[in-house]
Write a protein that holds these residues in place. Sequence first.
Motif, mmCIF file in Angstrom:
data_model
loop_
_atom_site.group_PDB
_atom_site.id
_atom_site.type_symbol
_atom_site.label_atom_id
_atom_site.label_comp_id
_atom_site.label_asym_id
_atom_site.label_seq_id
_atom_site.Cartn_x
_atom_site.Cartn_y
_atom_site.Cartn_z
ATOM 1 N N TRP A 28 0.840 -1.277 -0.005
ATOM 2 C CA TRP A 28 -0.132 0.054 0.076
ATOM 3 C C TRP A 28 0.685 1.427 -0.047
ATOM 4 O O TRP A 28 0.342 2.409 -0.271
ATOM 5 N N GLY A 29 2.147 1.282 0.175
ATOM 6 C CA GLY A 29 2.993 2.148 0.013
ATOM 7 C C GLY A 29 3.812 2.829 0.980
ATOM 8 O O GLY A 29 3.550 2.518 2.172
ATOM 9 N N TYR A 30 4.906 3.290 0.757
ATOM 10 C CA TYR A 30 5.938 3.899 1.877
ATOM 11 C C TYR A 30 6.787 5.080 1.203
ATOM 12 O O TYR A 30 6.983 5.127 0.177
ATOM 13 N N PRO A 31 7.229 5.869 2.215
ATOM 14 C CA PRO A 31 8.102 7.122 1.376
ATOM 15 C C PRO A 31 9.439 6.567 1.229
ATOM 16 O O PRO A 31 9.989 6.039 2.063
ATOM 17 N N ASP A 32 9.838 6.650 0.082
ATOM 18 C CA ASP A 32 11.080 6.109 -0.292
ATOM 19 C C ASP A 32 12.114 7.170 -0.090
ATOM 20 O O ASP A 32 12.156 8.271 -0.423
ATOM 21 N N PRO A 33 13.230 6.363 0.729
ATOM 22 C CA PRO A 33 14.362 7.214 1.100
ATOM 23 C C PRO A 33 14.969 7.884 -0.259
ATOM 24 O O PRO A 33 15.562 9.213 0.057
ATOM 25 N N PHE A 34 15.412 7.308 -1.135
ATOM 26 C CA PHE A 34 15.933 7.681 -2.284
ATOM 27 C C PHE A 34 15.382 8.790 -3.016
ATOM 28 O O PHE A 34 15.524 9.975 -3.282
ATOM 29 N N LEU A 35 13.836 8.563 -3.281
ATOM 30 C CA LEU A 35 13.058 9.851 -3.781
ATOM 31 C C LEU A 35 12.973 10.934 -3.203
ATOM 32 O O LEU A 35 12.678 11.889 -3.664
ATOM 33 N N ASN A 36 12.889 10.702 -1.849
ATOM 34 C CA ASN A 36 12.742 11.953 -0.936
ATOM 35 C C ASN A 36 13.927 13.048 -1.092
ATOM 36 O O ASN A 36 13.872 14.063 -0.634
ATOM 37 N N LEU A 37 15.032 12.422 -1.743
ATOM 38 C CA LEU A 37 16.287 13.280 -1.653
ATOM 39 C C LEU A 37 16.195 13.981 -3.298
ATOM 40 O O LEU A 37 17.008 14.984 -3.354
ATOM 41 N N VAL A 38 15.282 13.522 -3.932
ATOM 42 C CA VAL A 38 15.382 14.286 -5.331
ATOM 43 C C VAL A 38 14.970 15.673 -5.122
ATOM 44 O O VAL A 38 14.098 15.845 -4.591
ATOM 45 N N PRO A 39 15.812 16.562 -5.758
ATOM 46 C CA PRO A 39 15.514 18.016 -5.388
ATOM 47 C C PRO A 39 14.221 18.742 -6.167
ATOM 48 O O PRO A 39 14.206 19.935 -6.042
ATOM 49 N N TYR A 40 13.607 17.915 -7.112
ATOM 50 C CA TYR A 40 12.376 18.564 -7.802
ATOM 51 C C TYR A 40 11.236 17.543 -7.317
ATOM 52 O O TYR A 40 11.191 16.545 -7.013
ATOM 53 N N PRO A 41 10.308 18.278 -7.531
ATOM 54 C CA PRO A 41 8.671 17.490 -6.888
ATOM 55 C C PRO A 41 8.564 16.411 -7.922
ATOM 56 O O PRO A 41 8.235 16.615 -9.009
ATOM 57 N N ILE A 42 8.579 15.324 -7.324
ATOM 58 C CA ILE A 42 7.987 13.973 -7.821
ATOM 59 C C ILE A 42 7.286 13.244 -6.932
ATOM 60 O O ILE A 42 7.333 13.846 -5.627
ATOM 61 N N PRO A 43 6.605 12.300 -7.099
ATOM 62 C CA PRO A 43 5.978 11.463 -6.093
ATOM 63 C C PRO A 43 6.795 10.751 -5.328
ATOM 64 O O PRO A 43 7.981 9.977 -6.073
ATOM 65 N N THR A 44 7.034 10.494 -4.190
ATOM 66 C CA THR A 44 7.907 9.874 -3.368
ATOM 67 C C THR A 44 7.454 8.729 -2.441
ATOM 68 O O THR A 44 8.255 8.012 -1.966
ATOM 69 N N THR A 45 6.117 8.581 -2.610
ATOM 70 C CA THR A 45 5.692 7.324 -1.855
ATOM 71 C C THR A 45 5.377 6.083 -3.172
ATOM 72 O O THR A 45 5.111 6.382 -4.425
ATOM 73 N N VAL A 46 6.098 5.044 -2.611
ATOM 74 C CA VAL A 46 6.123 3.716 -3.646
ATOM 75 C C VAL A 46 5.517 2.601 -2.863
ATOM 76 O O VAL A 46 5.533 2.473 -1.849
ATOM 77 N N GLY A 47 4.695 1.944 -3.726
ATOM 78 C CA GLY A 47 3.983 0.600 -3.166
ATOM 79 C C GLY A 47 3.582 -0.259 -4.310
ATOM 80 O O GLY A 47 3.145 0.694 -5.518
ATOM 81 N N VAL A 48 3.314 -1.473 -4.451
ATOM 82 C CA VAL A 48 2.768 -2.114 -5.576
ATOM 83 C C VAL A 48 1.471 -1.631 -6.155
ATOM 84 O O VAL A 48 0.959 -1.537 -7.319
ATOM 85 N N PHE A 49 0.570 -1.571 -5.078
ATOM 86 C CA PHE A 49 -0.701 -1.015 -5.530
ATOM 87 C C PHE A 49 -1.267 0.270 -4.649
ATOM 88 O O PHE A 49 -2.209 0.738 -4.613
ATOM 89 N N TYR A 50 0.026 1.270 -4.719
ATOM 90 C CA TYR A 50 -0.304 2.536 -4.195
ATOM 91 C C TYR A 50 -0.656 3.447 -5.465
ATOM 92 O O TYR A 50 -0.064 3.340 -6.448
ATOM 93 N N GLY A 89 5.364 4.507 -17.319
ATOM 94 C CA GLY A 89 6.673 4.059 -17.654
ATOM 95 C C GLY A 89 7.290 3.110 -16.788
ATOM 96 O O GLY A 89 8.479 2.645 -17.045
ATOM 97 N N LYS A 90 6.958 2.734 -15.495
ATOM 98 C CA LYS A 90 7.370 1.933 -14.717
ATOM 99 C C LYS A 90 7.526 0.245 -15.383
ATOM 100 O O LYS A 90 6.459 0.181 -16.041
ATOM 101 N N PRO A 91 8.619 -0.155 -15.309
ATOM 102 C CA PRO A 91 8.791 -1.542 -15.760
ATOM 103 C C PRO A 91 7.937 -2.802 -15.252
ATOM 104 O O PRO A 91 8.762 -3.628 -14.818
ATOM 105 N N VAL A 92 6.536 -2.594 -15.191
ATOM 106 C CA VAL A 92 5.662 -3.749 -14.704
ATOM 107 C C VAL A 92 5.423 -4.597 -15.644
ATOM 108 O O VAL A 92 4.930 -4.289 -16.775
#
Length: 460
Positions: A168-190, A324-327
Amino acid sequence: MCLFSQSLPATVPVLRSYIWASKLLLKLEAVLEEGTIAFKNWVKTGTEVYRQFWIFDVQNPEEVAINSSVIKVKQRGPYTYRVRYLAKENITQDPETHTVSFLQPNGAIFEPSLSVGTENDTFTVLNLAVAAVPHLYSNTFIQGVLNTLIKKSKSSMFQKRTLKELLWGYPDPFLNLVPYPIPTTVGVFYPYNNTSDGVYKVFNGKDDISKVAIIDTYKGKKNLSYWLSYCDMINGTDAASFPPFIEKTRVLQFFSSDICRSIYAVFGAEINLKGIPVYRFILPSTAFASPRENPDNHCFCTEKVVSKNCTVFGVLDISKCKEGKPVYISLPHFLHGSPELSELIEGLSPNEEEHSTYLDVEPITGFTLRFAKRLQVNLLVKPAKKIEALKNLKQNYIVPILWLNETGTIGDEKAEMFRNQVTGKINLLGLVEIILLSVGVGMFIVFMISYCACRSKRVN
């Protein structure tokens, strides 16, 4: 004088009228309109639907990341959630087009008593954000910049996540460091809870019962914009029901937003479900076959690297549907898939009984009274020289993340109601038809005897 023709009883027209009225009643009850049996069960299913998850826990993450070894997985589950318990929303009838539109709310409630553990159980799984970087950003300079952030966040190819986080999703530590606004929560069904699927617009069957429940548009469109040619069409129903009077020769088409395509099922067997005769329709192996085996699938082939010029089968690239995610979607354990899909994965054991998809449909009404929808979510991981976490990989991996089994069976109370209101009338209709046939045969015999007797009297 022979008076046989004047003595014929009025049974035949009466019985014919009864049969006609009974069939008309069945058609009327199948219309998606306020007050019908179909509408009542369509708005909110009386069946409890569960979605079971089995997670592929990676046993040798370091070996894979460093030596590009075969991935050893251990299946853990089931972890069960109750789903599809919310009634359809924004239901709107359109009398001009004979359609009804709606939204299907999404919700999932964890069921501890039907699960092997809790939502806090942890697994070693692929790092979803890191694996997606080479696919979303092909520029080597950007990859280099992102690699710095991956290292700074101490992210790697694999990670440990709880069941709740993974699904259901979690705040990704890597994405949280990206300096421009992008979705930072990741999960298979999020995101899932508090969202809706649709808008769907389906035919209500009022003008043509053979079209009832068939999807006219999805999100306002008749096509998906994901696939080429006819593969992009939205065909059939949502599989909850089908137009009535189903024959074994019919191919049942249905659309699933989970796999971003329309698909089909074919007759497999006759089954008795709680005293109700049903037809079992199964998802055939040809649905995910290569174009060499099933030419109709040529427009589902997208990735030359993975598909090896469309010869690899059993897996569907839905990345275009997932931003574009490789699902990649497959049947569980790569059932009916190419042998090369599982060459780099150890711990899989596909079998028809556990991993195939089926629908048990009552043929007169077209209602699906039991189903098992099974699919597997995989991610494509490929080598990337600028991403340190992926630079040692020597080949592409289709990494299984989890597989699910969404099931629903008509309850005992609903089954009894169905037998009384539907099956009982159908059986009575069959009995009446037998009586009608018997009366017809009897009357024919009497007519022939009377005719011969008249002929005999005239001759004498």
